[in-house]
Design a protein around this motif. Sequence first.
Motif, PDB file in Angstrom:
ATOM      1  N   TRP A 128       1.021  -0.806  -0.356  1.00  0.00           N
ATOM      2  CA  TRP A 128      -0.055   0.277   0.347  1.00  0.00           C
ATOM      3  C   TRP A 128       0.818   1.091  -0.031  1.00  0.00           C
ATOM      4  CZ3 TRP A 128      -5.468   0.111  -0.501  1.00  0.00           C
ATOM      5  CH2 TRP A 128      -6.082  -0.843  -0.429  1.00  0.00           C
ATOM      6  N   ILE A 129       0.016   2.307  -0.987  1.00  0.00           N
ATOM      7  CA  ILE A 129       1.144   3.534  -0.943  1.00  0.00           C
ATOM      8  C   ILE A 129       0.626   4.588   0.005  1.00  0.00           C
ATOM      9  CG2 ILE A 129       1.368   5.419  -2.120  1.00  0.00           C
ATOM     10  CD1 ILE A 129       1.144   3.769  -4.593  1.00  0.00           C
ATOM     11  N   VAL A 130       1.075   4.519   1.380  1.00  0.00           N
ATOM     12  CA  VAL A 130       1.017   5.555   2.239  1.00  0.00           C
ATOM     13  C   VAL A 130       0.777   7.051   2.291  1.00  0.00           C
ATOM     14  CG1 VAL A 130       0.999   3.501   3.504  1.00  0.00           C
ATOM     15  CG2 VAL A 130       2.573   5.481   4.027  1.00  0.00           C
ATOM     16  N   ASN A 131       2.246   6.968   1.050  1.00  0.00           N
ATOM     17  CA  ASN A 131       2.522   8.979   1.239  1.00  0.00           C
ATOM     18  C   ASN A 131       2.180   9.252  -0.713  1.00  0.00           C
ATOM     19  OD1 ASN A 131       3.755  11.621   0.237  1.00  0.00           O
ATOM     20  ND2 ASN A 131       5.574  11.199   1.174  1.00  0.00           N
ATOM     21  N   PRO A 132       1.342   9.249  -0.826  1.00  0.00           N
ATOM     22  CA  PRO A 132       0.911   9.377  -2.458  1.00  0.00           C
ATOM     23  C   PRO A 132       1.666  10.453  -3.013  1.00  0.00           C
ATOM     24  CG  PRO A 132      -1.301   9.805  -1.018  1.00  0.00           C
ATOM     25  CD  PRO A 132      -0.097   9.730   0.109  1.00  0.00           C
ATOM     26  N   SER A 133       2.114  11.792  -2.302  1.00  0.00           N
ATOM     27  CA  SER A 133       3.134  12.914  -2.793  1.00  0.00           C
ATOM     28  C   SER A 133       4.040  12.692  -3.543  1.00  0.00           C
ATOM     29  CB  SER A 133       2.906  13.648  -2.410  1.00  0.00           C
ATOM     30  OG  SER A 133       4.368  13.912  -1.159  1.00  0.00           O
ATOM     31  N   PRO A 159      15.486   2.630  11.837  1.00  0.00           N
ATOM     32  CA  PRO A 159      15.835   4.100  11.878  1.00  0.00           C
ATOM     33  C   PRO A 159      14.203   3.959  11.689  1.00  0.00           C
ATOM     34  CG  PRO A 159      17.721   3.902  11.162  1.00  0.00           C
ATOM     35  CD  PRO A 159      17.085   2.293  11.213  1.00  0.00           C
ATOM     36  N   ALA A 160      13.317   5.659  12.164  1.00  0.00           N
ATOM     37  CA  ALA A 160      12.220   5.487  11.476  1.00  0.00           C
ATOM     38  C   ALA A 160      12.382   5.980   9.933  1.00  0.00           C
ATOM     39  CB  ALA A 160      11.280   6.467  12.474  1.00  0.00           C
ATOM     40  N   PRO A 161      12.060   5.465   9.063  1.00  0.00           N
ATOM     41  CA  PRO A 161      12.325   6.409   7.840  1.00  0.00           C
ATOM     42  C   PRO A 161      12.385   7.700   7.838  1.00  0.00           C
ATOM     43  CG  PRO A 161      10.946   4.807   6.793  1.00  0.00           C
ATOM     44  CD  PRO A 161      11.035   4.728   9.226  1.00  0.00           C
ATOM     45  N   ASP A 162      13.266   9.040   7.256  1.00  0.00           N
ATOM     46  CA  ASP A 162      12.281  10.570   6.573  1.00  0.00           C
ATOM     47  C   ASP A 162      11.175  10.420   5.783  1.00  0.00           C
ATOM     48  OD1 ASP A 162      15.149  11.169   8.201  1.00  0.00           O
ATOM     49  OD2 ASP A 162      15.934  10.374   6.660  1.00  0.00           O
ATOM     50  N   ASP A 163      10.905   9.471   5.236  1.00  0.00           N
ATOM     51  CA  ASP A 163       9.777   9.348   4.507  1.00  0.00           C
ATOM     52  C   ASP A 163       9.616   8.341   4.767  1.00  0.00           C
ATOM     53  OD1 ASP A 163       7.667  10.345   3.079  1.00  0.00           O
ATOM     54  OD2 ASP A 163       9.002  11.343   2.397  1.00  0.00           O
ATOM     55  N   LEU A 164       8.202   7.293   4.753  1.00  0.00           N
ATOM     56  CA  LEU A 164       7.220   5.537   4.522  1.00  0.00           C
ATOM     57  C   LEU A 164       6.844   6.269   3.541  1.00  0.00           C
ATOM     58  CD1 LEU A 164       7.451   3.284   5.700  1.00  0.00           C
ATOM     59  CD2 LEU A 164       5.903   4.618   7.490  1.00  0.00           C
ATOM     60  N   VAL A 165       7.390   5.547   2.531  1.00  0.00           N
ATOM     61  CA  VAL A 165       5.834   5.520   1.331  1.00  0.00           C
ATOM     62  C   VAL A 165       5.197   4.548   0.473  1.00  0.00           C
ATOM     63  CG1 VAL A 165       6.599   6.015  -1.180  1.00  0.00           C
ATOM     64  CG2 VAL A 165       8.011   6.702   0.563  1.00  0.00           C
TER      65      VAL A 165
ATOM     66  N   TYR C 152     -10.456  -0.198   8.862  1.00  0.00           N
ATOM     67  CA  TYR C 152      -9.947   1.612   8.740  1.00  0.00           C
ATOM     68  C   TYR C 152      -8.812   1.250   7.359  1.00  0.00           C
ATOM     69  CZ  TYR C 152     -12.434   4.812  11.555  1.00  0.00           C
ATOM     70  OH  TYR C 152     -13.741   5.180  12.173  1.00  0.00           O
ATOM     71  N   GLY C 153      -8.624   1.492   6.023  1.00  0.00           N
ATOM     72  CA  GLY C 153      -7.470   0.888   5.148  1.00  0.00           C
ATOM     73  C   GLY C 153      -6.952   2.330   4.537  1.00  0.00           C
ATOM     74  N   GLU C 154      -5.925   2.843   4.765  1.00  0.00           N
ATOM     75  CA  GLU C 154      -5.129   3.399   4.375  1.00  0.00           C
ATOM     76  C   GLU C 154      -5.422   3.589   1.988  1.00  0.00           C
ATOM     77  OE1 GLU C 154      -2.801   5.194   4.743  1.00  0.00           O
ATOM     78  OE2 GLU C 154      -2.730   4.662   6.883  1.00  0.00           O
ATOM     79  N   HIS C 155      -5.271   4.629   1.745  1.00  0.00           N
ATOM     80  CA  HIS C 155      -4.828   6.288   2.565  1.00  0.00           C
ATOM     81  C   HIS C 155      -5.577   6.638   3.777  1.00  0.00           C
ATOM     82  CE1 HIS C 155      -3.624  10.283   2.439  1.00  0.00           C
ATOM     83  NE2 HIS C 155      -2.049   9.613   2.469  1.00  0.00           N
ATOM     84  N   PHE C 156      -4.282   7.199   4.393  1.00  0.00           N
ATOM     85  CA  PHE C 156      -5.161   8.025   5.332  1.00  0.00           C
ATOM     86  C   PHE C 156      -4.788   9.291   5.245  1.00  0.00           C
ATOM     87  CE2 PHE C 156      -5.449   8.135  10.338  1.00  0.00           C
ATOM     88  CZ  PHE C 156      -6.256   9.030  10.791  1.00  0.00           C
ATOM     89  N   ASP C 157      -5.138   9.856   5.609  1.00  0.00           N
ATOM     90  CA  ASP C 157      -4.962  11.581   4.622  1.00  0.00           C
ATOM     91  C   ASP C 157      -4.747  12.125   6.058  1.00  0.00           C
ATOM     92  OD1 ASP C 157      -4.268  14.401   2.905  1.00  0.00           O
ATOM     93  OD2 ASP C 157      -5.792  14.187   2.960  1.00  0.00           O
ATOM     94  N   ILE C 158      -3.350  12.321   6.630  1.00  0.00           N
ATOM     95  CA  ILE C 158      -2.719  12.907   7.013  1.00  0.00           C
ATOM     96  C   ILE C 158      -1.452  13.266   7.294  1.00  0.00           C
ATOM     97  CG2 ILE C 158      -4.632  11.634   9.875  1.00  0.00           C
ATOM     98  CD1 ILE C 158      -1.318   9.296   9.951  1.00  0.00           C
ATOM     99  N   PRO C 159      -0.795  13.929   8.040  1.00  0.00           N
ATOM    100  CA  PRO C 159       0.552  14.586   8.391  1.00  0.00           C
ATOM    101  C   PRO C 159       1.189  13.122   8.816  1.00  0.00           C
ATOM    102  CG  PRO C 159      -0.581  16.820   9.247  1.00  0.00           C
ATOM    103  CD  PRO C 159      -1.378  14.724   8.756  1.00  0.00           C
ATOM    104  N   ALA C 160       2.687  12.765   8.342  1.00  0.00           N
ATOM    105  CA  ALA C 160       3.228  12.094   8.565  1.00  0.00           C
ATOM    106  C   ALA C 160       3.670  12.046  10.086  1.00  0.00           C
ATOM    107  CB  ALA C 160       4.265  11.743   7.730  1.00  0.00           C
ATOM    108  N   PRO C 161       3.113  10.973  10.357  1.00  0.00           N
ATOM    109  CA  PRO C 161       3.611  11.157  12.244  1.00  0.00           C
ATOM    110  C   PRO C 161       4.656  11.514  12.369  1.00  0.00           C
ATOM    111  CG  PRO C 161       2.181   9.165  11.702  1.00  0.00           C
ATOM    112  CD  PRO C 161       2.731  10.188  10.546  1.00  0.00           C
ATOM    113  N   ASP C 162       4.479  12.071  13.428  1.00  0.00           N
ATOM    114  CA  ASP C 162       6.342  12.155  14.330  1.00  0.00           C
ATOM    115  C   ASP C 162       6.878  11.166  15.129  1.00  0.00           C
ATOM    116  OD1 ASP C 162       5.808  15.267  13.768  1.00  0.00           O
ATOM    117  OD2 ASP C 162       4.564  15.912  15.147  1.00  0.00           O
TER     118      ASP C 162
END
Lengths: 240, 240, 240, 240
Positions: A128-133, A159-165, C152-162
């Motif tokens: 699944w794509i969690v960062n569609p941008s 480490p937590a990715p800088d960007d999880l895609v 609940y499924g992705e894409h979840f339209d939130i900012p990437a969590p801290d």
Amino acid sequence: MIKVTVWNENRHEQKNPTVQEIYPKGIHGAIAEFLENAGHDVKTATLDEPEHGLTEEVLNNTDVLVWWGHLAHDEVDDEIVNKVQQRVLDGMGLLVLHSGHFSKIFKKLMGTSCDLKWREADEKERIWIVNPSHPVANGLGEYIELEKEEMYGEHFDIPAPDDLVFVSWFEGGEVFRSGCAYNRGKGKIFYFRPGHETYPTYYNKDVQTVITNAVSFLAPTGSQAPVYGNAKPLEAIGAK
Amino acid sequence: MIKVTVWNENRHEQKNPTVQEIYPKGIHGAIAEFLENAGHDVKTATLDEPEHGLTEEVLNNTDVLVWWGHLAHDEVDDEIVNKVQQRVLDGMGLLVLHSGHFSKIFKKLMGTSCDLKWREADEKERIWIVNPSHPVANGLGEYIELEKEEMYGEHFDIPAPDDLVFVSWFEGGEVFRSGCAYNRGKGKIFYFRPGHETYPTYYNKDVQTVITNAVSFLAPTGSQAPVYGNAKPLEAIGAK
Amino acid sequence: MIKVTVWNENRHEQKNPTVQEIYPKGIHGAIAEFLENAGHDVKTATLDEPEHGLTEEVLNNTDVLVWWGHLAHDEVDDEIVNKVQQRVLDGMGLLVLHSGHFSKIFKKLMGTSCDLKWREADEKERIWIVNPSHPVANGLGEYIELEKEEMYGEHFDIPAPDDLVFVSWFEGGEVFRSGCAYNRGKGKIFYFRPGHETYPTYYNKDVQTVITNAVSFLAPTGSQAPVYGNAKPLEAIGAK
Amino acid sequence: MIKVTVWNENRHEQKNPTVQEIYPKGIHGAIAEFLENAGHDVKTATLDEPEHGLTEEVLNNTDVLVWWGHLAHDEVDDEIVNKVQQRVLDGMGLLVLHSGHFSKIFKKLMGTSCDLKWREADEKERIWIVNPSHPVANGLGEYIELEKEEMYGEHFDIPAPDDLVFVSWFEGGEVFRSGCAYNRGKGKIFYFRPGHETYPTYYNKDVQTVITNAVSFLAPTGSQAPVYGNAKPLEAIGAK
């Protein structure tokens, strides 16, 4: 035109007729082919070449290094690993595939064990794509489906990715952070999960799209090389 | 060729001869000029046009929207703000400049007050690059120096950037996170600090490089638009 | 002793006998009970009370606000939402549960649509821990299993969590980022996915552990309130 | 009661009368003292002890390890470094101070060069809080001011922190990310910049507050130790 070096351990291909049949030119050959078709300047290198095919000249002429290894991580020379690490910090992109999670170079750059759960059970993976941008997801639908793959499951000790895609769903009940982008120094790293040697994963069009996108994403960019060490003041100190 | 719309409040330019002298074509005009020279397809829009120049047609034909505002944030129509927000979530890039930190659109997308410290004292700003691998820093040296700028100081009440690229040093003793990248939905946002109206900041070559880089970075990319709402199962449920 | 206010819309409980049977004291009552047993100072508030039970006095005396809503997000007064947002930026913790993803307060603090895929199909959810070092995961095993939940499924339209703590696997083939931590201003926010009203999820011991941990994690901490606005220089300017 | 081990190289103290005068009990002694006063169970260990004072028994009985080193990073045994790394991944907190940025253990856990700019010029440092919600900043004002410190400047070659808490301003014109939190495995790491051996920095009340807060923040928490390796499926595979 991005200069890509596709590195492969190339051992399963020598030993296992199944792998040989799927990847007659090696996993590196299959990856090099579609990257060339995408217009990149692609070379390959393998473990059993002198210096693993990663001489200083090769590394200095590589924009993006693709890494596939599994059986023989320990046979990779520490000195070469150090050189690759330095090149990444100096700006070379690094795309780590599948079992490369346990390579010396990935573990060195992550600083963690990079351990995970795994299972070979011909099971379905849905990525699944969690960062569609993100540019690495360019042109994909909402997910990639692979009928049969090896399972990798959390906890993935990175480490937590800088960007999880990407996040994978597995038929057997696990999830996995399967597309992870990192900045390190002036370089970028992307880890992409799929690609077990006994499945034709690298012929999958969506997988090829991800790898092709990742090469563009990982190509060197950014500011000039930072200067480190003793520094003269830029402003007067104690002048008041 | 990226379709850029440079939006400017364009009020200081009407009222203040100093600003008029520095930016005879308006801040939007100055920015549009170097973006055009960089090969982009650039249009401008200002507050006092109907719908602030941001009709649906304009927004739908914009890849990257640049935003400069200060005096009249409150005069921006909420409905337009909502449309811009939706376009960002749908993939349009947004580059917010300087006092745009307090614009309705930035505050709405951040979810925080976006407040900060400020001071107009003709003081030096030195913008350090803390992520030298980021495409927005492409071609820069280790820092950008601006002889005279307005000061913005921490605490800057924003979500932690997904990527922090620049940190400013100010002569008067403050620091500021002055280059901040965010992913929101399918869109990307970049906040870039400098650009007080009474200084010729947008003629600075390094500042122009950052804005030009940012436009490329912010251009739409990524996967297809996600589907939301009720979803049929992809796997059999309770079949065991 | 942390001062917790558990806010619940409390509408399903009035309309649906199934929900009434599962949660005879309301979802807020069930949550308040185990938080009290954990030693906290717990109050409840519901939509139909004056000011939704969230007067200034209540908010000012709340360290952590727990939020459950679904049917009537639109009935929550914008002025109350603004006050809650301000309290979060000033340091109050906010724990948003399940369908609260679509509450006005969560959307306002996130700046995105907070949309997602959903399905009610009595399916299994397995919540994997992807950050085993996080205090919200304290005392848990490797995952939480819920026999029947809404999907609940992705894409979840939130900012990437801290900080991404949990990722859910669903029987029907989806994944979801189900434990998400955010810093906003001086406050912290945690989103935790499970808790559909027709399942006894809030009686699950692991779910109770997460909520109890989250309350401790979200309690106010940090530096003094930042000062915003015009600032005198801390160092001499132009003195050289 | 958190079990803290304060590790110090303890070489400057042997060689340099200035350092000896400032820290008659060593830097470790000064730090241990205020941590004891804060109610922790504190031990110290130094480079020249057998196994650098970090036997397996000591490490296994340490919740949080504080690390100060500078002159003799290379003399730290690789085997001890590996053990410390493993303990961090298993949950032990690690607080790295000042010149510890170049210690083997920090570089190993970061995966980067950890290089930076530096200067000894008796200059002023002002440490601004950029995340006022973070527990490490608890009780502080808006910034910490140190009249004289060594300068560390960007670019600091570290992974982007999972949480950036402090950014320093230096009189000579540089900035620095001086408070950086990381999760690695089940452990947490905090890097805190100040503490050059020739200044009485560790007697500064705010610096002591940060270190005391950091110890609490870094104490082990989280879920059970993840299980890695081959895993049985949790759901039937190919059963449809």
